[in-house]
Write an enzyme that holds these catalytic residues in place. Structure first.
Site, short mmCIF file in Angstrom:
data_model
loop_
_atom_site.label_atom_id
_atom_site.label_comp_id
_atom_site.label_asym_id
_atom_site.label_seq_id
_atom_site.Cartn_x
_atom_site.Cartn_y
_atom_site.Cartn_z
CE LYS A 169 88.38 42.80 82.44
NZ LYS A 169 87.87 43.57 81.29
CB SER B 245 85.39 44.38 78.20
OG SER B 245 86.06 43.85 77.09
CB SER C 167 87.67 40.96 78.47
OG SER C 167 87.67 42.30 78.91
#
Lengths: 619, 565
Positions: free
Chosen positions: B111, B210, B186
């Site tokens: 990420k 997330s 996210s």
């Protein structure tokens, strides 16, 4: 219809729910610890001194240099960072660009304007801020002192905590506030804070926490400073201070840990006004500080200076800080207000900054008291406003730096990256037992040795001085002689050569031996003075007697040798000898001097006198 | 078929049945029993069947094939990935496979808010568009040391602030099951990359869901470890007291394998925990490394779960108690989501677990408390992006204020600004007690209640989000609706507990929209994930429970249409 009824019910039940929630929450203490499961930071924790050695890597990292070099306005600074070939074109290589400064300049213009105003006001009223009697007014003074803790590394990373290096060479991603980095508490910082707290008679909190103090400034890498807000590590101490022979006790409200910010350097000028642009040096960012807040117990500049000096003495004795004000490792801000004597409330408080010595602090406070009293006396009390003023040590007055202090909202909240700090009782006791003798106790001990207050003040003032004195006493030297030598010739020589007491290699045993040799009549005091500079360099550390002997300076105590010396002098001065024998006995001193000179100061004075008298009388 | 299998399970004949299925032609029926891709790569590497470079190239090819549609990646660092792969191959060539790291040759995606030395890391924000970290996050450096290969950095909502990856300042990511839908957020880029098979597994970060919500939207496994289990050093902070890094994978076992490498205390993160780290795969009975081709061994694994071990063979979860949180079901939850979770509960029951409905009356209080706390912390954490030391800087700032305002104004997106403003407000003098302190009290309450429930139960079962993946743009203009979608996940962060999301079913919905869409006629399948919440630092128990479910739940073997096969 139905719908609205339902809505009404819903809102009523929501209100009831809210009330129920409020009742439910009442008894709950908030979780201030960010981490429900990991235990808080137990102390002592592992000291983190060499874990991060990022400084060289950071210097080369593209993330630092790219954005700065790409910013047109900052080409100079950015390129300076990037390429040493460009270093010649900028004043301070390796400084990171901060803000160019129209905004800053605006502020400085405002300051300048205010300064003019202040100085005219001051000029008309108190052109000479010499102390005037304050019979009807009383000043109230409190001091906030930022002390740089003498750790090897910074507060939350492993960068060295050093003064005076090349700009931005002691930095790493942590103290530069890079994304993703986290603070790791330096154990040494906590130890020193506990030491300082105990030395100042504070209570050490078994559990304290860190908070974030938020504001934007180019020298503050994270946009917040890690500090301690409502649960400081030390609270409630006091400091006994002798002010002009009177012992006073000044309270200490609290002492808390925090990190320092970087340093802004103004290019093209000494200060903000007139600077072309400014640069930031982050070497100081993250250096550990202890902020010590006194109670508003002081009443004069002299009180404050005595408090500051004693505070520094205590902290230096404990090895908490080097206390060097010129290098900024001890910085004082004072709060001064004035009120009618006997008034239970305080007057309007003015903060003064920018004092780099205690004598300047004293002058600044006395000036400020005078200024405020004059305004109050002339019915212009409203002109005393809450503000920050700067001490101008050249013009000897204070000028407005900024007003409306009260409006700052730092949005403090508990630092979620650091668990609460726990210090065990055991650890506190361990630190307590390792504390050295504090200055007050030392002074009491010296007094009990029969020294005068004046002697004590000098001998106990500095750690190195009293350490030498104590060591010499321990080796059996007589108190009086040891004290005289140290505060007399040695300190005079220190002053003459501008060297501090700790800057010499003289061993205590050498000094003790030297005093012993004088006492034993092996050398004269004059010879001792002569060889003192050599001894201070450590040349007599292998044995003072041997050293003096090797230089042929031992005292002449042999009867025949002395007679020979005296004989030579009498022979050389027949006229004076005749006069003496003719009754002018005053000339005895002349002959003594001549013999002493002839012996190059080495003759035993007692023996010499005896022999001289005999030979003068012609016996 | 499924009912039959369940019966078989109960009667203890599953093993034979599954075996038979694997050996003959019923492979598809049990193919959903997920196998560990990491174990398979380990096998290929050790047996020298394929080199790390070949494996890495395969995934890089998959990225070039799929990512123009899926948009999982912000940065693909092929050069760096191949260099890592070559290093693994060189290591094998010179020293053999002994002592090889447990993730040698396993291509991962990271990420984009997790720092990778030398590879651009933006957190989805323009203000960091050129930011190249000089250091690895601790989790990343541990993966690197284990031999993992980093393909690139995945798309995300800017600084983690969002639930759909639409708040990325670069581009929205598409859901591999339906390109008209969001992948969640996210960590939407990581979830989509795993689901589309652009990587073996990915790292996500979870502040309020997330990792889990995108795992649910994309039909993969997402593990949020206990707060402090994995070091946060190098994770760009959103809300420091809630953030945690975790794995996003195809199978529970892969999640355990990644956690094995990443878990542990870190002197650079004072909030990381010194809790002992055990082998999280120890409780998972796997046999994929035993022999043969991937799919047949997987069925053996499925069978093995039901029968091996010391406990009762047909009821592997006997003695386990699972609480079904009733506040997370019913009104406001899509019926098919509830149905899938209830079916999963039924299945757990059949495996021997005791499933009871429990009530957590304060459950609904978590969401507002979460937003106050997360935003307060975020308002401080994002102050460092000021254009002074790194990151985008206002090009022609004339003074200090315009330097700060210009850099932040241009560099930060709308949602980020909204959250900074709200957080600053909550921390302002005079409001602190009413918002921040009150929220911390609620946090205490939520944590107590969840810990209390977990004293009675081994795990709590809830949906992950009220609905399956929604359409792009559907909630983008309504932040409140978006925030509400986090209802079921935020409490876990407030309490710091571990939780895992794994597929529990599929729902057929009308296709995305756009007329002329090929799939429009028949609609699309969307995955539904369930969330299991465990006790603090009991990831091992949680993974074991999830693994048993995963290996026995007979879900249809579906692959996202955008996946590269």
């Amino acid at each position: 219809m139905q719908v609205s009824a339902r809505a009404a019910t819903a809102s009523a039940s929501a209100a009831a729910g809210a009330a129920r929630c409020a009742a439910l929450l009442q008894p709950l203490s908030p979780i201030l610890s960010p981490t429900p499961f990991t235990s808080s930071l137990k102390f002592p924790i592992r000291a983190r001194l060499r874990d991060f050695t990022c400084a060289p890597r950071t210097m080369a990292c593209p993330s630092l240099s790219t954005p700065i070099s790409s910013a047109r306005t900052w080409r100079g600074a950015g390129l300076a960072l990037l390429r040493s070939t460009m270093a010649g074109s900028v004043p301070s290589p390796r400084l990171l660009g901060s803000a160019p400064s129209r905004g800053l300049a605006c502020r400085s213009t405002a300051t300048a304007a205010a300064a003019v105003q202040t100085s005219t006001t001051a000029g008309s009223e108190t052109s000479s801020p010499a102390a005037s009697p304050l019979s009807d007014y009383e000043a109230v003074i409190g001091i906030e002192c930022h002390v740089q803790l003498a750790t090897a590394s910074k507060a939350f990373c492993g960068c060295p905590s050093l003064f005076g290096s090349e700009p931005n060479t002691h930095v790493c991603p942590v103290c530069m506030g890079h994304p993703g980095t986290l603070p790791a508490l330096n154990a040494g910082m906590v130890t020193l804070a506990v030491r300082a707290g105990l030395a100042l008679g504070c209570r050490i909190a078994p559990r304290s926490k860190f908070d974030r103090k938020q504001y934007f400034y180019p020298d503050l890498p994270k946009g917040y400073q890690i500090s301690q807000y409502d649960e400081p590590i030390c609270s409630g101490g006091q400091l006994e201070v002798e002010v002009d022979g009177e012992v006073k006790s000044f309270g200490i409200i609290r002492a808390h840990l925090e990190e320092d910010a970087g340093k802004i350097v103004y290019a093209g000028a000494e200060r903000l006004s007139g600077a072309d642009y400014s640069l930031v040096d982050f070497n100081r960012a993250g250096v550990p500080l202890l902020e010590i807040v006194s109670a508003p117990d002081m009443r004069s500049g002299r009180d404050a200076a005595a408090y500051g000096e004693e505070l520094r003495r205590v902290l230096r004795t404990c090895g908490v800080t080097d206390g060097n004000m010129a290098e900024g490792s001890m910085r004082v801000d004072v709060n001064v207000s004035v009120r009618p004597r006997g008034s239970p409330t305080y007057g309007t408080r003015v903060e003064i900054k920018n004092m780099n010595s205690f004598s300047n602090m004293q002058k600044a406070i006395d000036y400020e008291i005078e200024r405020q009293v004059s305004l109050l006396r002339s019915g212009r009390g409203a002109e005393v406003v809450q503000e920050t003023r700067l001490w101008d040590e050249i013009r000897l007055h204070t000028t407005t730096m900024r007003k409306k202090e009260g409006l700052a909202d730092y949005r403090y909240f508990p630092e979620p990256d650091l668990p609460p700090l726990e210090v065990s009782q055991e650890f506190i006791e361990q630190v307590r037992s390792s504390l050295p003798e504090l200055p007050a106790a030392r002074r009491a001990r010296y007094l009990s040795l029969g020294l005068t207050r004046g002697d004590v003040a000098v001998l106990a003032d500095e750690e190195a001085t009293s350490a030498l004195f104590d060591a010499v006493l321990a080796l059996g030297a007589p108190v009086r002689q040891a004290a005289n030598w140290i505060q007399g010739d040695i300190m005079a020589y220190c002053k003459e050569t501008k060297t501090s007491m700790s800057g010499w290699s003289l061993s205590p045993s050498a000094l003790a031996e030297m005093i012993g040799l004088i006492e034993g009549g092996v050398i004269s005091g004059k010879i001792a003075k002569e060889v003192l500079p050599d001894l201070l360099q450590g040349r007599g550390n292998g044995g003072v007697r041997a050293y003096i002997e090797s230089r042929g300076l031992l005292m002449i105590s042999d009867q025949a040798a002395v007679e020979q010396l005296v004989g030579r002098v009498l022979e050389a001065n027949p006229k004076q000898l005749a006069e003496y024998r003719g009754g002018k006995t005053k000339l005895q001193g002349f002959f003594e001097g001549q013999v002493m000179r002839e012996s190059k100061g080495r003759v035993n004075p007692g023996l010499m006198k005896e022999v001289l008298m005999r030979m003068l009388r012609g016996e | 078929m499924q009912a039959g299998l369940r019966r078989g399970l109960r009667s203890g004949t599953l093993r034979g049945l599954a075996f038979k299925a694997a050996r003959c032609k019923h492979v598809m029926a049990v193919a959903s029993a997920k196998t560990s891709i990491i174990r398979e790569i380990q096998r290929q590497i050790v047996s020298k069947e394929r080199s790390a470079v070949e494996i890495t190239q395969q995934y890089l090819d998959a990225i070039s094939k799929a990512d123009s549609t899926v948009c999982s990646f912000i940065t693909v660092d092929a050069e760096q990935a191949l260099a890592q792969a070559r290093a693994v191959d060189a290591r094998i060539a010179s020293g053999g496979t002994e002592g090889l790291g447990p993730l040698a040759g396993v291509p991962l995606a990271i990420k984009d808010n997790i720092c990778t030395q030398g590879t651009r890391t933006t957190a989805g924000s323009q203000i960091l568009r050129d930011y190249v970290p000089t250091f690895d996050a601790t989790a990343v450096s541990k993966l690197r040391a284990a031999g993992a290969i980093f393909l690139g950095k995945t798309n995300m909502d800017e600084f983690g602030m969002g639930s759909s990856t639409e708040n990325s300042s670069y581009k929205p990511t598409r859901n591999p099951w339906d390109p008209q839908r969001v992948p969640g957020g996210s960590s939407g880029g990581s979830a989509a990359a795993v689901a589309a098979r652009e990587c073996v597994a990915a790292l996500g970060s979870d502040t309020g869901g997330s990792i889990r919500q995108p795992a649910h939207f994309c039909g993969i496994v997402g593990l949020k470890p206990t707060y402090g289990r994995v070091s946060r050093y190098g994770l760009m902070s959103y809300a420091s007291s809630l953030d945690v890094i975790g794995p996003m994978t195809h199978s529970v076992e892969d999640a355990a394998l990644l956690l094995n490498v990443m878990a542990g205390g870190d002197p650079r993160d004072a909030t990381s925990s010194g809790q002992p780290v055990q082998d999280f795969t120890a409780g998972l009975r796997h046999s994929s490394s035993s022999s043969g081709s991937c799919s047949s061994s997987s069925s053996a694994a499925a069978a093995g779960t039901g029968s091996s071990g010391s406990g009762s063979s047909s009821r592997p979860l006997a003695g386990r108690r699972v609480g079904l949180v009733c506040e997370t079901l019913g009104e406001g939850v899509a019926p098919e989501v509830e149905a899938a979770v209830r079916a999963a509960a039924g299945h757990l029951q059949q495996l021997g677990a005791e499933v009871e409905e429990i009530s957590l009356p304060t459950f609904g209080l978590g969401l507002p408390a979460y937003y106050v706390l997360a935003l307060s912390e975020a308002s401080a954490n994002l102050s460092r992006y000021d254009g002074v030391r790194y990151g985008a800087r206002a090009p022609s700032a004339a003074d200090l204020a315009s330097l700060f305002c210009g850099s932040r104004g241009a560099g930060l997106g709308g949602e980020v600004k909204r959250r900074i403003l709200m957080g600053s407000y909550a921390l302002s003098a005079g409001y602190y007690d009413a918002y921040y302190k009150r929220a911390q009290q609620v946090r205490t309450l939520v944590q107590r209640e969840m810990s209390g429930a977990l004293q009675r139960c081994d795990a709590l079962l809830t949906p992950t989000a009220p609905t399956p993946a929604y359409r792009l743009g559907e909630k983008a203009s309504d932040p409140l609706a978006m925030y509400k979608g986090d209802l079921m996940t935020v409490n876990v962060n407030l309490a710091g507990l571990p939780a895992i999301v794994l597929p529990a079913g599929y729902v057929r919905v009308p296709a995305g929209a756009a007329a002329g869409d090929a799939a429009a006629g028949e609609g699309v399948q969307l995955p539904i994930g369930m969330q299991l919440i465990g006790r603090a630092f009991d990831e091992a128990g949680l993974l074991q429970l999830a693994h048993v479910y995963e290996q026995t739940a007979q879900l249809p073997a579906l692959t996202p249409p955008l996946a590269v096969c």
